[in-house]
Scaffold this active site. Structure first.
Site, PDB file in Angstrom:
ATOM      1  N   HIS A 107       0.884  -1.173   0.000  1.00  0.00           N
ATOM      2  CA  HIS A 107       0.000   0.000   0.000  1.00  0.00           C
ATOM      3  C   HIS A 107       0.921   1.222   0.000  1.00  0.00           C
ATOM      4  O   HIS A 107       2.019   1.168   0.566  1.00  0.00           O
ATOM      5  CB  HIS A 107      -0.830   0.129   1.272  1.00  0.00           C
ATOM      6  CG  HIS A 107      -1.720  -1.023   1.612  1.00  0.00           C
ATOM      7  ND1 HIS A 107      -1.288  -2.128   2.282  1.00  0.00           N
ATOM      8  CD2 HIS A 107      -3.044  -1.195   1.407  1.00  0.00           C
ATOM      9  CE1 HIS A 107      -2.313  -2.947   2.472  1.00  0.00           C
ATOM     10  NE2 HIS A 107      -3.387  -2.415   1.954  1.00  0.00           N
ATOM     11  N   ASP A 110       2.416   2.043   3.350  1.00  0.00           N
ATOM     12  CA  ASP A 110       3.408   1.090   3.877  1.00  0.00           C
ATOM     13  C   ASP A 110       4.809   1.515   3.463  1.00  0.00           C
ATOM     14  O   ASP A 110       5.783   1.252   4.167  1.00  0.00           O
ATOM     15  CB  ASP A 110       3.218  -0.320   3.304  1.00  0.00           C
ATOM     16  CG  ASP A 110       1.825  -0.859   3.503  1.00  0.00           C
ATOM     17  OD1 ASP A 110       1.174  -0.449   4.463  1.00  0.00           O
ATOM     18  OD2 ASP A 110       1.422  -1.692   2.673  1.00  0.00           O
ATOM     19  N   ASP A 315      -5.473 -13.441  10.082  1.00  0.00           N
ATOM     20  CA  ASP A 315      -4.360 -13.329   9.138  1.00  0.00           C
ATOM     21  C   ASP A 315      -3.131 -14.136   9.558  1.00  0.00           C
ATOM     22  O   ASP A 315      -1.997 -13.656   9.513  1.00  0.00           O
ATOM     23  CB  ASP A 315      -3.949 -11.855   8.954  1.00  0.00           C
ATOM     24  CG  ASP A 315      -4.871 -11.098   7.996  1.00  0.00           C
ATOM     25  OD1 ASP A 315      -5.610 -11.751   7.230  1.00  0.00           O
ATOM     26  OD2 ASP A 315      -4.845  -9.858   8.020  1.00  0.00           O
TER      27      ASP A 315
END
Ligand SMILES: [Mn+2]
Length: 442
Positions: A107, A110, A315
């Site tokens: 992203h 990030d 996750d």
């Protein structure tokens, strides 16, 4: 692949990870992932196209709603945001290269910290994408996809493309433009939209129809901009039913396909399916993959797993060989991913604080996918798995069944056939037999 390191070595405890085979007891080696081993006519690495997720591996700091950070990255001590971002890129590329991964994904936020100043953010991302470009050419690592984070900043608390405030939507568009510019500059092969807050918290204050129309307009504008600027890759929508919103419009694969069809986006968009998002939607991962594959829209995968005992998106790194063998059966039968790869959208646990832990996590995930691919290919080549399924539908292969599939029979014709042929015999679905095939080949 040559190992390049920046000014500092961040993972000095670990050297290059190699394939050593199933007899190896080295925890820092692949036991199944032999990247050049041929499976169904192409090397394993070309089936799997693994990518490292920048956000979980180099931004996720182990903090949770109940506690502060536990992953104390060394670059966090650097005060200048550009220098800090470059050090993080050095660490990321050292890690990706030591692991031998062909791809990464990011992203915008990030890569470098964003402020509330659009022009400054654009400049920061431009500077860092130049740096990433150097890193890519030095290592051969490629960008599987880029994306923009349109959910963390407080301005997106009511969504971005579906925000009731047009001003907020425009800020989202500014971020997507910059993220597309960076993706194009870096030769990114795809671009992803994950609509974390594109949905609602309450229908009482929401005009759902208008918000979905805005989302479609936003996607068209993004696609048109990217195409005008030479982007040839695919756009992926990543379905997720809820979390952080109560309801998200990209609920699941079937819902997204309907949306793309309704708004004339099927030529440019396909799907990025995630294991834990499938389970949140009440589906198996294989269900989501099969829906996408049947529509010719199986673009990419986000690899992870949830937790059987709690209901949110944990996750975790994948480790379920049965689940992934079934997933690889769908992948192989579909002829592979359409442009994408397998991105480890997974994070090490809060208490995994050793530098080696990130390696163990990825080695485990890579090996279980490799083993699943080998197993699935063996099932397809050496068992009656495919024939059993075909056999169930053989009554449609000839005669009246075939005529029905061709649209040649009326309801009266069907009734006549039923009377003529009496009561049908019961035919076994052979589910347990087929489940045993999977376990036999694992
Ligand atoms: Mn994801």
């Amino acid at each position: 692949m040559a190992i390049t390191t920046g000014p500092k070595e961040y993972f000095r405890e670990v050297s290059s990870i190699k394939f050593e085979g199933v007899e190896s007891d080295n925890p820092m080696a692949f036991r199944w992932y032999d990247e050049n081993r041929m499976i169904a006519g192409k090397p394993m690495k070309d089936h799997l196209r693994f990518a490292c997720a920048y956000w979980h591996s180099f931004n996720g700091d182990g903090s949770d709603p109940f506690g502060e950070a536990t992953h104390l990255f060394p670059w966090l001590g650097i005060s200048d945001p550009i220098e800090r971002a470059k050090a993080k890129a050095d660490a990321a590329f050292e890690f990706i290269t030591k692991l031998g991964l062909p791809y990464y994904c990011f992203h915008d936020v990030d890569v470098v910290d964003y402020t509330s100043d659009v022009a400054q953010n654009d400049k920061r991302l431009d500077t860092l994408s130049d740096y990433l470009k150097e890193k890519q050419s030095a290592t051969g690592v490629k960008l599987l996809w880029g994306t923009a984070n349109l959910f963390s900043n407080r301005r997106y608390m009511n969504g971005a493309a579906t925000n009731p405030d047009f001003h907020v939507l425009a800020h989202g568009a500014a971020q997507v433009k910059a993220a597309l510019d960076a993706t194009i500059k870096l030769g990114g092969e795809n671009y992803v939209f994950w609509g974390g807050r594109e949905g609602y918290m309450s229908l009482l204050n929401t005009n759902m129809k208008r918000e979905k129309e805005h989302l479609a307009r936003f996607l068209h504008a993004s696609k048109d901009y990217a195409r005008k600027n030479g982007f040839k890759g695919k756009f992926f929508i990543e379905p997720k039913p809820c979390e952080p919103s109560k309801h998200q419009y990209d609920y699941d694969a079937e819902t997204v396909i309907g949306f793309l069809r309704q708004y004339d986006l099927l030529n440019d968009f396909s799907l990025n399916l995630e294991v834990n998002h499938a389970t949140l939607a009440g589906h198996t991962f294989t269900h989501e993959l099969q829906v996408a594959a049947d529509a010719g829209l199986l673009g990419s995968m986000d690899a992870n797993r949830g937790d059987y005992q709690n209901g949110w998106d944990t996750d975790q790194f994948p480790n379920d060989i049965n689940e992934l063998t079934e997933a690889m059966l769908i992948l192989l039968e579909a002829g592979g991913l359409k442009g994408g790869g397998i991105n480890f959208d997974a994070k090490i646990r809060r208490n995994s604080v050793d530098p080696q832990d990130l390696f163990y996590a990825h080695i485990g995930g890579i090996d279980v996918f490799a083993r699943a691919l080998i197993t699935a290919n063996n099932i397809l080549e050496n068992s009656d798995y495919k024939q059993l399924r075909q056999h169930r539908y053989e009554s449609f292969d000839a005669g009246k069944g075939k005529s029905f599939e061709e649209g040649k029979l009326s309801l009266e014709d069907l009734r006549a056939f039923a009377i003529e042929n009496g009561e049908p015999a019961l035919r076994s679905g052979k589910q347990e037999y087929m489940e045993n095939i999977i376990n036999r080949f694992i």
